[in-house]
Every structure is written in C-alpha cells, then in structure tokens.
Design a protein around this motif. Structure first.
Motif, mmCIF file in Angstrom:
data_model
loop_
_atom_site.group_PDB
_atom_site.id
_atom_site.type_symbol
_atom_site.label_atom_id
_atom_site.label_comp_id
_atom_site.label_asym_id
_atom_site.label_seq_id
_atom_site.Cartn_x
_atom_site.Cartn_y
_atom_site.Cartn_z
ATOM 1 N N ALA A 57 0.827 -1.211 0.000
ATOM 2 C CA ALA A 57 0.000 0.000 0.000
ATOM 3 C C ALA A 57 0.857 1.255 0.000
ATOM 4 N N THR A 58 1.948 1.228 0.767
ATOM 5 C CA THR A 58 2.845 2.387 0.807
ATOM 6 C C THR A 58 3.489 2.632 -0.549
ATOM 7 N N THR A 59 3.895 1.557 -1.217
ATOM 8 C CA THR A 59 4.517 1.683 -2.537
ATOM 9 C C THR A 59 3.534 2.265 -3.550
ATOM 10 N N ALA A 67 -4.169 1.228 -10.867
ATOM 11 C CA ALA A 67 -2.961 1.251 -11.699
ATOM 12 C C ALA A 67 -1.711 1.390 -10.841
ATOM 13 N N ASP A 68 -1.812 2.145 -9.751
ATOM 14 C CA ASP A 68 -0.676 2.282 -8.839
ATOM 15 C C ASP A 68 -0.370 0.946 -8.167
ATOM 16 N N PHE A 69 -1.411 0.212 -7.819
ATOM 17 C CA PHE A 69 -1.191 -1.101 -7.223
ATOM 18 C C PHE A 69 -0.616 -2.079 -8.248
ATOM 19 N N ASP A 70 -1.047 -1.974 -9.510
ATOM 20 C CA ASP A 70 -0.468 -2.829 -10.552
ATOM 21 C C ASP A 70 1.046 -2.621 -10.609
ATOM 22 N N ALA A 71 1.460 -1.357 -10.547
ATOM 23 C CA ALA A 71 2.899 -1.057 -10.557
ATOM 24 C C ALA A 71 3.570 -1.549 -9.282
ATOM 25 N N ALA A 72 2.876 -1.423 -8.137
ATOM 26 C CA ALA A 72 3.455 -1.845 -6.857
ATOM 27 C C ALA A 72 3.666 -3.353 -6.811
ATOM 28 N N GLU A 80 6.959 -4.627 -7.861
ATOM 29 C CA GLU A 80 8.101 -4.338 -6.987
ATOM 30 C C GLU A 80 8.040 -5.086 -5.664
ATOM 31 N N VAL A 81 6.851 -5.364 -5.175
ATOM 32 C CA VAL A 81 6.687 -5.967 -3.852
ATOM 33 C C VAL A 81 6.224 -7.414 -4.005
#
Length: 439
Positions: free
Chosen positions: A369-371, A392-397, A400-401
């Motif tokens: 969630a922070t990412t 979309a931000d979670f897709d990117a996160a 990475e995580v």
C-alpha cells in the motif's frame, strides 16, 4: 536508508541462515539508531556462530560502543587491578606500560581489539561512549513501580484469522476465563503460550489483543531489555522483569523473539556461555521458583520455534503453541483498508487486491500500500495537484513488492519433513499441505 533496511530485512526473512546479510542489516540498523533491532539480529548470528568476531564487535557497539559493553569475563580471567599489579609488571619498560597504573594498555587493546582508555584520562563528552551499568536499588524500585500499559484492543480487532482465534480460545483464553471449570477437568492454568509463524504476521498485535481479552496489563520484553555487559546482570534483568509483571498482575508478560532470548543452550559456544545463564534464569522464572505466578500470563513469539531451547517447550512452560499464518483473504482486505485509511483513493477494489496478494504477510501488505501511494504522490508532486491512489498504482506496486514468506515456508517444510518426530509441528504440517508447499 529505510528502504534499504526494508529490502535487506525481507532478504533475511527469505533466507534466515544468510549471516552476512544479517550482519549488514545490523550495521545499517546501528547507523540508523535502531540498536534494539540490531541486537536482535546480532543475537541470531551469535547463536549460530558464537565465535564470529565481526558479530561480537557489532554487539559491543550496539550495546554501548565500548569495551565495557562486551560481556564481562570472570574475575579470575580479568587483568589485575592497578593496586594488584603482578611483580613482573615492575620489570616492564615505560614503553610497554602505563607507569602510573601498572597496566599494559597496548597489550590489552590488542587482545580485545577495542580501544581501552586508562582510567581518569578525562574523556570528553564527544568521545566518551555510554557504559551500561548494573541497575542500582533506587532505579530498580522505580522500574518495578512503573505500571505497564493496558491494551484496549481485543481479538475482535484482529481481521480474519478465525482459525487462530479459535485455537487461542480453546488453548488459552477459555480456561483462563473459567478457572473453576478448567480445574474440574484438571486443565492446568500454568504454563505459557507461544505464537510462531513467518515474520510480519502480527504476532505482537495478537499478543496485545490477548491481554485486552483478559483485561490485563501488557509488558513487552525484547533481547535489548535483557542483555547487559556485566556478569550476572542479564539474569537479574530477567528476574526484575518477571517481578515487575507479578507486581502489576494480572499482567501479560510478552517475550518477543524468544529464540533470541531463549535459544538452544547447546548452540552457545564457550565464548557465549553467559547466554546460557539467561536461559537458565528464564526457566526458573517460568517455574515460579521463589515466587508465585498467579495472575501472570506469559506469552512469547518467535519466527523460528525450532531454535528455542527444548527445556522451554516442556509442560508447565511454553507448552501451548499456536501457529500464526499469513493473513487470509478477509484479513488481507482489512489490513489493506487500514493501510489506505486517510490517503486519497479512487476506484480501489480491495477484494481483487486481496485475491492477488495470497501469502503476503501483514507487513508485506503495508509495504504494498505504501509503494502504491508513493506512485500517486510522485505524480502529484510533478503535476502540483493531488492525484488519488488507483488500481494502476497497485499494478505497478505488485511488480516491486513480493511476498516475503517464501523463504520461511521452505525452512518450515524442512522442519516438518525431518524434525517433527514428536508431532510438535503437526499444525504447521497441515497448513503447508493445505497450501501445497508439501505434496
């Protein structure tokens, strides 16, 4: 720095036996001022390799940064005091010893590999390192009188994990709430409860919730609260902590990272025999020798129960063991909801995120969630307008995580395959089979 620490912490969780990683993590933690966590990591290294010189050096630094922070040696092994200088010292030239005190400081510095200043040299505040001293009577009395916190959370505040709650009720809470009925069925109320599972699964929060369920105070103990550089002081610290919990009963005494405080005594080499005394004292306190443990509920948590001394797991001690697994789908939804609370969001499908984050720990979900929020924040800074967090931000996160529990699960598979003859880890084996880690 914090991102690097988080990354290495995840790497250590994935490979707990990677001692160079633990040492690097400890160095970063010391540099970041988090000495308590550094001590915990270094304890893990020394438990596996008690003679590791770099780990010993960092432990001295984490505990105080000076020679006094090294676990003291018995008096028979210590260099003679100034007024007890051996006769041979008189024959030593001025280049080899300090004439005013009769001590060969250069030789001592080489032996212990730290800088030892002669007494009364007038060290400045800028160079003088803190020396952890034994607790005096007044300080001990003040600490004893200080009441621990009283948690307001209960198991109702723990999202999901119903199977864990049911196990806690049957094994621990219900007998404590109904002592007369428990006595009729000869159910002992003595002994402690050990929570174990992958890192980041909320074991400390669950322990606080148990204290809340019992209406008890809550006292947390870590390895940094126990270890002291002077002989016998670590054992006294254990005794004082139990005394404080007994004085403020009903109280839950929570031993965090039990494997650091109560590791297998057989794993401590000759250079770490002082740690065996800590385990012995812990055993005495759990048995209530010289005192009564009525109203004292001892809980502990560990990521590596297989590293805990076997004597601590015997009846009357930590004889009730509960596996805390990574959060289920319901719990993941609640954790993500809490992590996003107070942040601008739009179009977030928590159920979908929960489905995509199987085997993520609670800490992993917070990091996810922070990412995602950082992605939205970066765009907002660039545009000068606040943009909400989107899927979309979670897709990117997600790119990475990754879940940090994989390494722990593999170690657990080895344990249940080769080290579960007594059935101690049957619950863990059932979970690993259900999650298809074991075929």
């Amino acid at each position: 720095m914090n991102d690097l620490i988080s990354a290495i912490t995840a790497a250590v969780a994935a490979d707990p036996e990677a001692l160079p990683l633990r040492l690097h993590l400890a160095e970063l933690l010391i540099a970041n001022g988090d000495r308590a966590r550094a001590v915990a990591e270094l304890s893990q290294v020394l438990m596996r390799d008690a003679a590791h010189e770099r780990a010993q050096q960092l432990m001295r630094e984490a505990l105080g940064g000076s020679a006094a922070a090294t676990p003291a040696v018995p008096a028979a092994q210590q260099p003679p005091a100034a007024h007890e200088a051996p006769e041979s010292a008189a024959a030593t030239g001025p280049a080899d010893q300090d004439q005013s005190h009769g001590i060969d400081w250069a030789r001592l510095e080489q032996e212990v590999d730290v800088t030892i200043d002669p007494p009364f040299v007038g060290a400045t505040e800028a160079t003088a390192a803190p020396h952890p001293m034994p607790v005096d009577g007044d300080q001990a009395a003040a600490e004893l009188d200080e009441a621990p916190e009283t948690p307001e959370v209960t198991l109702a505040d723990v999202g999901g994990l119903q199977h864990v709650k049911d196990r806690l009720n049957v094994a621990f809470l219900d007998p404590m709430r109904n002592p007369e009925i428990a006595k009729a069925f000869q159910k002992s109320l003595r002994g402690g409860l050990l929570l174990y599972g992958p890192p980041g699964t909320g074991k400390t929060f669950i322990a606080k919730a148990i204290a809340g369920e019992l209406g008890a105070k809550f006292l947390t103990v870590t390895v940094a609260d126990v270890l002291n550089s002077f002989i016998g002081e670590s054992e006294k610290n254990v005794q004082r902590l139990f005394e404080r919990a007994r004085k403020h009963a009903p109280c839950v005494l929570f031993l965090d990272e039990l494997d650091s405080i109560g590791g297998k005594r057989s794993m401590y080499g000759s250079s770490a025999t002082w740690m065996r005394g800590v385990v012995n004292q812990l055993l005495l306190e759990l048995d209530g020798v010289g005192s009564k443990n009525d109203g004292l509920f001892v809980l502990a948590a560990t990521n590596h129960p297989w590293d805990v001394d076997d004597a601590l797991m015997r009846p009357g001690r930590f004889d009730r063991v509960v596996l805390v697994t990574p959060p289920d789908a319901e719990a993941r939804i609640e954790i993500l909801r809490g992590a996003l609370a107070g942040r601008p969001v739009a179009g977030i499908d928590l159920a979908q995120l929960a489905a995509r984050s199987d085997r993520f720990s609670g800490a992993d979900l917070e990091h996810l969630a922070t990412t995602a929020a950082e992605k939205a924040m970066t765009d907002s800074i660039a545009s000068g307008q606040v943009r909400p967090v989107t899927m979309a931000d979670f897709d990117a996160a997600f790119t990475e995580v990754q879940p940090s529990t994989g390494g722990w699960m593999q170690n657990a598979v080895n344990v249940v395959t080769f080290g579960n003859a007594d059935g101690r880890y049957d619950e863990l084996e059932q979970y690993l089979t259900r999650e298809k880690f074991i075929k």
